[in-house]
Scaffold this motif. Structure first.
Motif, PDB file in Angstrom:
ATOM      1  N   ASN A 110       0.839  -1.200   0.000  1.00  0.00           N
ATOM      2  CA  ASN A 110       0.000   0.000   0.000  1.00  0.00           C
ATOM      3  C   ASN A 110       0.877   1.255   0.000  1.00  0.00           C
ATOM      4  O   ASN A 110       2.070   1.190   0.318  1.00  0.00           O
ATOM      5  CB  ASN A 110      -0.901  -0.009   1.237  1.00  0.00           C
ATOM      6  CG  ASN A 110      -2.080  -0.955   1.066  1.00  0.00           C
ATOM      7  OD1 ASN A 110      -2.415  -1.330  -0.052  1.00  0.00           O
ATOM      8  ND2 ASN A 110      -2.685  -1.331   2.173  1.00  0.00           N
ATOM      9  N   PRO A 111       0.291   2.399  -0.326  1.00  0.00           N
ATOM     10  CA  PRO A 111       1.099   3.628  -0.410  1.00  0.00           C
ATOM     11  C   PRO A 111       1.865   3.956   0.871  1.00  0.00           C
ATOM     12  O   PRO A 111       2.963   4.500   0.797  1.00  0.00           O
ATOM     13  CB  PRO A 111       0.042   4.710  -0.703  1.00  0.00           C
ATOM     14  CG  PRO A 111      -1.069   3.988  -1.381  1.00  0.00           C
ATOM     15  CD  PRO A 111      -1.109   2.618  -0.768  1.00  0.00           C
ATOM     16  N   ASP A 112       1.306   3.629   2.021  1.00  0.00           N
ATOM     17  CA  ASP A 112       1.989   3.983   3.272  1.00  0.00           C
ATOM     18  C   ASP A 112       2.839   2.845   3.847  1.00  0.00           C
ATOM     19  O   ASP A 112       3.332   2.941   4.966  1.00  0.00           O
ATOM     20  CB  ASP A 112       0.967   4.474   4.315  1.00  0.00           C
ATOM     21  CG  ASP A 112      -0.079   3.423   4.634  1.00  0.00           C
ATOM     22  OD1 ASP A 112      -0.103   2.368   3.965  1.00  0.00           O
ATOM     23  OD2 ASP A 112      -0.884   3.659   5.553  1.00  0.00           O
ATOM     24  N   CYS A 130       3.685  -1.743  -6.440  1.00  0.00           N
ATOM     25  CA  CYS A 130       3.584  -0.556  -5.596  1.00  0.00           C
ATOM     26  C   CYS A 130       2.244   0.123  -5.874  1.00  0.00           C
ATOM     27  O   CYS A 130       2.014   0.618  -6.998  1.00  0.00           O
ATOM     28  CB  CYS A 130       4.727   0.414  -5.890  1.00  0.00           C
ATOM     29  SG  CYS A 130       6.331  -0.163  -5.308  1.00  0.00           S
ATOM     30  N   SER A 132      -0.286   3.014  -5.951  1.00  0.00           N
ATOM     31  CA  SER A 132      -0.188   4.476  -5.961  1.00  0.00           C
ATOM     32  C   SER A 132      -1.537   5.131  -5.630  1.00  0.00           C
ATOM     33  O   SER A 132      -1.717   6.325  -5.836  1.00  0.00           O
ATOM     34  CB  SER A 132       0.357   4.958  -7.304  1.00  0.00           C
ATOM     35  OG  SER A 132      -0.197   4.240  -8.377  1.00  0.00           O
ATOM     36  N   GLU A 145       3.676  10.704  -3.787  1.00  0.00           N
ATOM     37  CA  GLU A 145       4.617  10.346  -2.715  1.00  0.00           C
ATOM     38  C   GLU A 145       5.119   8.904  -2.823  1.00  0.00           C
ATOM     39  O   GLU A 145       6.067   8.539  -2.138  1.00  0.00           O
ATOM     40  CB  GLU A 145       4.010  10.614  -1.326  1.00  0.00           C
ATOM     41  CG  GLU A 145       2.633  10.054  -1.076  1.00  0.00           C
ATOM     42  CD  GLU A 145       1.507  11.035  -1.425  1.00  0.00           C
ATOM     43  OE1 GLU A 145       1.551  11.643  -2.520  1.00  0.00           O
ATOM     44  OE2 GLU A 145       0.584  11.176  -0.607  1.00  0.00           O
ATOM     45  N   VAL A 146       4.506   8.074  -3.672  1.00  0.00           N
ATOM     46  CA  VAL A 146       5.030   6.704  -3.818  1.00  0.00           C
ATOM     47  C   VAL A 146       6.208   6.625  -4.792  1.00  0.00           C
ATOM     48  O   VAL A 146       6.858   5.582  -4.890  1.00  0.00           O
ATOM     49  CB  VAL A 146       3.947   5.681  -4.268  1.00  0.00           C
ATOM     50  CG1 VAL A 146       2.796   5.622  -3.291  1.00  0.00           C
ATOM     51  CG2 VAL A 146       3.464   5.982  -5.663  1.00  0.00           C
ATOM     52  N   LYS A 149       9.460   5.365  -3.315  1.00  0.00           N
ATOM     53  CA  LYS A 149       9.509   3.919  -3.050  1.00  0.00           C
ATOM     54  C   LYS A 149       9.734   3.135  -4.343  1.00  0.00           C
ATOM     55  O   LYS A 149      10.486   2.154  -4.369  1.00  0.00           O
ATOM     56  CB  LYS A 149       8.223   3.462  -2.358  1.00  0.00           C
ATOM     57  CG  LYS A 149       8.212   1.991  -2.019  1.00  0.00           C
ATOM     58  CD  LYS A 149       7.070   1.615  -1.076  1.00  0.00           C
ATOM     59  CE  LYS A 149       5.730   1.998  -1.631  1.00  0.00           C
ATOM     60  NZ  LYS A 149       4.637   1.727  -0.666  1.00  0.00           N
TER      61      LYS A 149
END
Ligand code: DX5
Ligand code: ZN
Length: 218
Positions: A110-112, A130, A132, A145-146, A149
């Motif tokens: 997940n994004p976080d 990933c 997004s 913000e992804v 990562k």
């Protein structure tokens, strides 16, 4: 390119798949259990039905708390690869289970969820996904913000010389495809940008072209 049928007309799925058959590399099948995510979609019976209409690689994204109980059913229904979420735990066992069934094994975050949660499994999986957007619904806005990562995963894959696909899913369109391609993604999932378009195959090709231009320029 992996069009996601989540945004297609569920009353005419075979037709939707046919609309991208000549341009898609994979078909992304979003499976939601009403528990890991607050939505319900489709399961093995629909995969089985679609299999009769398509020879595409079926990339099944299992947004489920207990995917282990269903892997065999997805394989028997015609899935080629399954992707489970790292957040549910039991990753080693799930990856082994997928491989024993002859499925390509994917691991989603997940994004976080940080890169560090994926890192220990990079050498064991065939694909890293990933997210997004927070999974559960199509049509959400891409979360830039992804990108950090995605870059980290690409770096680790290349540094370790691994044959692992890096897939990104959520809010991918003409504007965001170049961003994830530049960050190192090589498999792009797009739902609404493809199936809400008037001509899904053209939309698929346009997104691919936008991403490829960026990869060449990178
Ligand atoms: C979200 C799903 C995605 C979704 C993407 O929970 O995993 O595959 O279909 O849809 P778009 O491209 O509309 O964000
Ligand atoms: Zn998905």
């Amino acid at each position: 390119m992996a069009p996601s049928i989540l945004s297609a007309d569920f009353g005419s799925l075979a037709e939707a798949v046919g609309a991208v058959a000549n341009v898609a590399d994979w078909l992304h099948v979003d499976v939601m259990d009403g528990h890991f995510v607050p939505n319900l979609t489709i399961g093995p019976p629909v995969v089985r039905s679609l299999r009769r209409h398509s020879g595409l690689y079926f990339d099944c994204h299992l947004m489920m708390t207990n995917p282990g109980e269903y892997l065999e059913a997805f394989r028997d229904a015609g899935a080629d690869g399954c992707t489970v979420h790292v957040e549910i735990g039991g990753t080693d066992e799930l990856v082994t289970g997928m491989h024993e069934l002859g499925l390509r094994a994917g691991l989603a975050a997940n994004p976080d969820t940080p890169f560090e949660a994926l890192e220990p499994y990079l050498g064991d999986v065939d694909l890293v996904l990933c997210m997004s957007v927070f999974p559960g619904f199509g049509g959400q806005a891409f979360m830039p913000e992804v990108l950090g990562k995605i870059t980290q995963v690409r770096h680790a894959i290349d540094q370790q010389g691994l044959a692992v696909d890096l897939e990104v899913d959520g809010g991918i369109d003409l504007a965001t495809a170049p961003l994830v391609a530049a960050a190192g993604a090589n498999v792009l999932v797009a739902g609404s940008a493809i199936f809400c378009a008037e001509r899904p195959w053209e939309a698929t090709e346009a997104i691919r072209a936008a991403a490829c231009r960026e990869r060449r320029g990178a």
